[in-house]
Design a protein around this motif. Structure first.
Motif, PDB file in Angstrom:
ATOM      1  N   GLU A  47       4.093   4.681   4.729  1.00  0.00           N
ATOM      2  CA  GLU A  47       3.084   3.633   4.672  1.00  0.00           C
ATOM      3  C   GLU A  47       3.312   2.794   3.427  1.00  0.00           C
ATOM      4  O   GLU A  47       3.996   3.195   2.501  1.00  0.00           O
ATOM      5  N   ARG A  48       2.745   1.633   3.408  1.00  0.00           N
ATOM      6  CA  ARG A  48       2.844   0.694   2.278  1.00  0.00           C
ATOM      7  C   ARG A  48       4.280   0.310   1.978  1.00  0.00           C
ATOM      8  O   ARG A  48       4.783   0.480   0.878  1.00  0.00           O
ATOM      9  N   ASP A  50       7.089  -2.884   2.254  1.00  0.00           N
ATOM     10  CA  ASP A  50       7.257  -4.324   2.432  1.00  0.00           C
ATOM     11  C   ASP A  50       8.356  -4.538   3.476  1.00  0.00           C
ATOM     12  O   ASP A  50       9.536  -4.598   3.143  1.00  0.00           O
ATOM     13  N   ARG A  69       8.542  -0.791  -1.810  1.00  0.00           N
ATOM     14  CA  ARG A  69       7.138  -0.446  -1.627  1.00  0.00           C
ATOM     15  C   ARG A  69       6.291  -1.705  -1.644  1.00  0.00           C
ATOM     16  O   ARG A  69       6.639  -2.699  -2.260  1.00  0.00           O
ATOM     17  N   LEU A  70       5.170  -1.630  -0.990  1.00  0.00           N
ATOM     18  CA  LEU A  70       4.204  -2.726  -0.981  1.00  0.00           C
ATOM     19  C   LEU A  70       3.059  -2.299  -1.877  1.00  0.00           C
ATOM     20  O   LEU A  70       2.415  -1.276  -1.622  1.00  0.00           O
ATOM     21  N   VAL A  72      -0.463  -2.757  -2.950  1.00  0.00           N
ATOM     22  CA  VAL A  72      -1.712  -3.376  -2.512  1.00  0.00           C
ATOM     23  C   VAL A  72      -2.750  -3.091  -3.575  1.00  0.00           C
ATOM     24  O   VAL A  72      -3.308  -2.005  -3.639  1.00  0.00           O
TER      25      VAL A  72
END
Length: 95
Positions: A47-48, A50, A69-70, A72
């Motif tokens: 999860e998370r 990019d 990684r994203l 948030v």
């Protein structure tokens, strides 16, 4: 054993949840003797991630896939100095 050519390698993202790495060998006379070597692997992305930032490079027979990684919203909190006690007594350890 022959290496895959850069043009034969496919790196794809499926449903923003999986990354698929596969080869699509070209039909050449030298490969016709041994048959085309196919490769396919499917990995679940964490999860998370990019998805738009995923990159792949192939150099000297090594495939490198980068999955950033994203981030948030970083969790940040501020401690107000007025919330801290004026004096803090800490016990000292004996030697």
């Amino acid at each position: 054993m022959s290496r895959a050519k850069k043009e034969e390698i496919r790196v794809e993202v499926e449903d923003s949840r999986y990354i698929i790495i596969r080869t699509e060998p070209e039909e050449t006379p030298e490969r016709a003797e041994s048959g085309p070597r196919r490769f396919k692997r499917k990995f679940r992305l964490p999860e998370r991630v990019d998805v738009e930032g995923i990159t792949a490079s192939y150099e000297d027979g090594v495939l490198t896939v980068s999955v950033p990684r994203l981030f948030v919203g970083l969790r940040r909190f501020r401690i107000d100095p007025s919330d801290l006690p004026e004096r803090r007594d800490l016990p000292a350890r004996a030697a």
